[in-house]
Design a protein around this motif. Structure first.
Motif, short mmCIF file in Angstrom:
data_model
loop_
_atom_site.label_atom_id
_atom_site.label_comp_id
_atom_site.label_asym_id
_atom_site.label_seq_id
_atom_site.Cartn_x
_atom_site.Cartn_y
_atom_site.Cartn_z
N GLY A 188 -10.33 -4.78 -1.34
CA GLY A 188 -11.10 -5.14 -0.21
C GLY A 188 -10.09 -5.65 0.97
O GLY A 188 -10.49 -5.85 1.87
N LYS A 189 -8.90 -5.62 0.68
CA LYS A 189 -7.82 -6.23 1.75
C LYS A 189 -7.24 -5.08 2.18
O LYS A 189 -7.21 -3.96 1.48
N ASN A 190 -6.71 -5.13 3.49
CA ASN A 190 -5.72 -4.22 4.10
C ASN A 190 -4.59 -4.01 3.53
O ASN A 190 -3.93 -5.25 3.56
N LEU A 191 -4.01 -3.18 3.13
CA LEU A 191 -2.79 -2.80 2.51
C LEU A 191 -1.74 -3.24 3.31
O LEU A 191 -1.02 -4.15 2.57
N PHE A 192 -1.54 -3.11 4.67
CA PHE A 192 -0.64 -3.24 5.21
C PHE A 192 -0.61 -4.63 5.92
O PHE A 192 0.23 -4.94 6.75
N SER A 193 -1.65 -5.63 5.51
CA SER A 193 -1.64 -6.96 5.83
C SER A 193 -1.03 -7.63 4.76
O SER A 193 -0.60 -8.74 5.09
N LEU A 194 -0.59 -7.12 3.49
CA LEU A 194 0.01 -7.52 2.51
C LEU A 194 1.50 -6.97 2.37
O LEU A 194 2.30 -7.59 2.08
N ILE A 195 1.64 -5.90 2.87
CA ILE A 195 2.86 -5.10 2.60
C ILE A 195 3.50 -4.35 4.06
O ILE A 195 2.69 -3.80 4.85
N VAL A 196 4.41 -5.06 4.46
CA VAL A 196 5.06 -4.56 5.79
C VAL A 196 6.16 -3.16 5.66
O VAL A 196 7.06 -3.44 5.06
N SER A 197 5.59 -2.14 5.72
CA SER A 197 6.53 -1.04 5.41
C SER A 197 6.06 0.09 6.42
O SER A 197 4.96 0.66 6.34
N ARG A 198 6.92 0.55 7.38
CA ARG A 198 6.48 1.49 8.29
C ARG A 198 6.58 2.68 7.57
O ARG A 198 5.55 3.56 8.03
N GLU A 199 7.42 3.05 6.75
CA GLU A 199 7.42 4.32 6.21
C GLU A 199 6.34 4.68 5.29
O GLU A 199 5.57 5.69 5.28
N LEU A 200 5.71 3.64 4.56
CA LEU A 200 4.55 3.77 3.73
C LEU A 200 3.30 4.05 4.61
O LEU A 200 2.54 4.79 4.29
N LYS A 201 3.36 3.11 5.77
CA LYS A 201 2.21 3.33 6.72
C LYS A 201 2.21 4.82 7.39
O LYS A 201 1.16 5.46 7.44
N GLU A 202 3.39 5.25 7.62
CA GLU A 202 3.41 6.61 8.30
C GLU A 202 2.82 7.55 7.32
O GLU A 202 2.18 8.69 7.63
N GLY A 203 3.43 7.33 5.93
CA GLY A 203 3.07 8.25 4.94
C GLY A 203 1.54 8.33 4.82
O GLY A 203 0.82 9.43 4.94
N VAL A 204 0.60 7.26 4.91
CA VAL A 204 -0.51 6.98 4.52
C VAL A 204 -1.52 7.91 5.81
O VAL A 204 -2.33 8.70 5.59
N GLU A 205 -0.71 7.48 6.99
CA GLU A 205 -1.28 7.98 8.48
C GLU A 205 -1.30 9.66 8.21
O GLU A 205 -2.16 10.41 8.88
N SER A 206 -0.19 10.33 7.74
CA SER A 206 0.06 11.64 7.64
C SER A 206 -0.96 12.29 6.76
O SER A 206 -1.52 13.39 7.02
N ILE A 207 -1.10 11.59 5.52
CA ILE A 207 -2.24 12.33 4.73
C ILE A 207 -3.59 12.34 5.31
O ILE A 207 -4.33 13.27 5.19
N ILE A 208 -3.94 11.42 5.88
CA ILE A 208 -5.28 11.19 6.63
C ILE A 208 -5.20 12.51 7.87
O ILE A 208 -6.46 12.84 7.86
N LYS A 209 -4.36 12.66 8.28
CA LYS A 209 -4.20 13.40 9.44
C LYS A 209 -4.15 14.96 8.88
O LYS A 209 -4.41 16.09 9.83
N GLY A 210 -3.96 15.29 7.76
CA GLY A 210 -4.07 16.51 6.98
C GLY A 210 -2.88 17.24 6.23
O GLY A 210 -2.86 18.11 5.42
#
Length: 581
Positions: free
Chosen positions: A289-311
């Motif tokens: 129920g918590k936001n992943l990136f409020s717990l972990i600060v990682s630009r690479e991981l965040k970009e990876g998740v956003e890339s999957i959502i985009k296609g």
């Protein structure tokens, strides 16, 4: 209680709608019927008055008897007015004819003069009533023409119509009461099973898995009940199986060494296993129920998740985190369902990275440490072989063997140093725009100098292709591939340059002994040899293809191999093409 009230409301709404529809239908039918009665009555009355007028015309054509007029008036018959052709009133049963004005202006009279018959509904100023008039024009032999007009008060007509209408309305009321009662029981009969089915389904959806829909009097409803019970049984069974699968999945995820995280499109954690919590240092906390990136600060991981959502289908990478010691985490992101979420698989490669760094440092240090004594030994051997008076054949044979092995060790050390520099990033990959054609030409020149008798054929060189990278390293990669092709083939070696708008492809083809399919995935590993005896005879180090792969990957490219036993091999280097717009 709320459920029952809702179902009762459904019943009463259905009943009220049905009764309202019946009421509107009966009212509309009554109004239509009244209009039909009115039209029919006026038509019948008009025909009756015309008949009376005709009879009266025949009577008055013979004689005008006052007794007839008195009798007519006493009987309550319609008002009679006799008018001559000039419009003067000759006789009227309800008013003094001498006080009446000319009647040719009256609509029914003027129409009768024109069309033989006329009618109108109008106010009679002489008797103060609204009347329905019918007038006829009659002409007999030897008699002057006359107009006979009969009139009946509208209130008399309305009274008759209203009486008939009252009977119709009374019948409609009786029908409405009967149909309403019938509807009450029929709707109850129909809606009760529906309410019961809805109540059972609602109870089932609220978690009562034991609920079943009862049988009803109607066979059709029993069929619905049977199919719904089958559906409930199927859903219950599926839910139990899903629950079992979920329990098994949770146990499997909990026992996995890899970290697994499932997040939705907003990066909110839906599932997380024990290993993932340990990797990020949250062993005892509930993170669902918590936001992943409020717990972990990682630009690479965040970009990876956003890339999957985009296609994108798969995104991999490595991140460094401190929890509290620094850790190296490799991650792979893949879509979940119809891209409603992202599955993140985490691998803690901290120990592997440390061991890899130790290995690289060890190889580099050992290579440097061995290079000096090997060079010294090589110098001593060369000195011994050129000394005057050193003619012992056996000693020369041993010195040749020593010299050959020293050369092989030198090659291994040189390759190890190159490999170590590439892996450690000590060799720069400048953003330099270079011609791959020049790299191929230089590599072919080096190989031709080394193997004078061999023919190396190049094609596609008329097209110029540019790439970004280190020219010395790319030349080394091409040299290693051509060198292998020459070593393991007795025929010509072909070098083909090709490409498209985004890739540059360098293909090296030989017609040698080929590589077994089982070895194709291993040939790029360090010190791996397909034919160890022949490799040693040729002076191979087992690092050439490893260096090729490292160089190509450092340039964001791919190296591929296709081979058939006894027919030869094709090695392909694919690099991103640079096009200047």
């Amino acid at each position: 209680m709320k459920q029952n009230r809702g179902l009762a409301n459904f019943y009463w709404k259905t009943y009220i709608v049905s009764v309202s529809f019946i009421f509107i239908t009966i009212v509309a039918t009554s109004l239509i019927f009244r209009a039909i009665i009115k039209d029919s009555y006026y038509g019948s009355l008009e025909r009756e008055l015309k008949t009376e007028a005709l009879l009266l015309s025949q009577v008055f054509s013979e004689t005008q008897k006052p007794d007839i007029i008195r009798w007519w008036k006493l009987e309550g018959k319609s008002r009679i007015t006799i008018i001559n052709i000039n419009g003067d009133v000759q006789l009227d049963t309800h008013y003094n004819p001498f006080k009446m004005k000319n009647q040719l202006t009256m609509p029914e009279v003027s129409q009768a003069v024109r069309d033989r018959w006329g009618k109108s509904i109008r106010w009679s100023e002489y008797i103060g009533l609204k009347m329905f008039f019918v007038a006829g024009y009659f002409e007999y032999d030897d008699k002057p023409p006359m107009i006979i007009r009969l009139g009946i008060p509208i209130y008399v007509i309305d009274r008759t119509i209203n009486k008939t209408t009252s009977t119709v309305v009374l019948g409609g009321v009786i029908i409405f009461i009967i149909v309403s009662l019938f509807s009450f029981f029929m709707i109850r009969e129909v809606t009760y099973p529906i309410m019961k089915i809805a109540d059972s389904i609602r109870s089932f959806s609220n978690g009562n898995l034991s609920i079943r829909i009862p049988n009803f009097r109607s066979n059709d409803l029993n069929l619905v009940s049977y199919e719904l019970n089958r559906m409930i049984d199927s859903i219950t069974k599926g839910k139990e199986e899903l629950s079992l699968i979920k329990d098994q999945t949770i146990k499997i995820l909990s026992s996995m060494h890899e970290g697994i995280i499932l997040v939705d499109r907003k990066s909110v954690i839906k599932e997380i296993n024990k290993s993932a919590k340990e990797i990020f240092g949250y062993q005892s906390r509930n993170l669902v129920g918590k936001n992943l990136f409020s717990l972990i600060v990682s630009r690479e991981l965040k970009e990876g998740v956003e890339s999957i959502i985009k296609g994108r289908n798969t995104v991999s990478g490595v991140v460094s985190i401190k929890v509290p010691d620094e850790r190296r985490i490799e991650f792979t992101c893949t879509p979940f369902g119809s891209r409603t979420g992202v599955v993140i698989v985490l691998y803690d490669i901290t120990k592997i990275s440390k061991l890899e760094n130790i290995r690289k440092e060890f190889v580099a240090n050992v290579s440097h440490e061995l290079k000096t004594p090997i060079t010294s030994v090589k110098g001593f051997v060369e000195t011994l072989t050129t000394m005057d008076g050193f003619d012992d054949p056996l000693a020369k044979k041993f010195l040749y063997i020593i010299q050959k092995n020293i050369l092989r060790m030198e090659n291994i050390i040189e390759d190890l140093l190159v490999l170590s520099k590439i892996e450690s990033g000590a060799i720069d990959l400048p953003e330099e725009i270079i011609s791959i054609n020049d790299c191929i030409n230089n590599a072919i020149t080096v190989i031709r100098q080394k193997y004078n008798a061999r023919n190396i054929i190049s094609s596609g060189m008329e097209y110029g292709f540019m790439v970004r990278g280190n020219p010395r390293l790319l030349e080394l990669a091409i040299i290693n591939l051509i060198d292998n092709a020459v070593k393991y083939s007795n025929d010509d070696v072909n070098v083909l340059l090709d490409g498209d708008y985004r890739r540059v492809i360098v293909s090296i083809t030989d017609r040698g002994i080929g590589i077994p399919p089982s070895d194709l995935e291993k040939i790029f590993e360090s010190f791996y040899r397909v034919d160890k005896a022949r490799s040693r005879e040729m002076g191979g180090t087992g690092l050439g293809l490893t260096i090729v792969k490292k160089i190509v990957e450092a340039h964001k490219g791919l190296v591929k191999v296709y081979s058939t036993i006894d027919r030869g091999s094709i090695f392909k280097i694919e690099l991103p093409r640079f096009i200047e717009y």
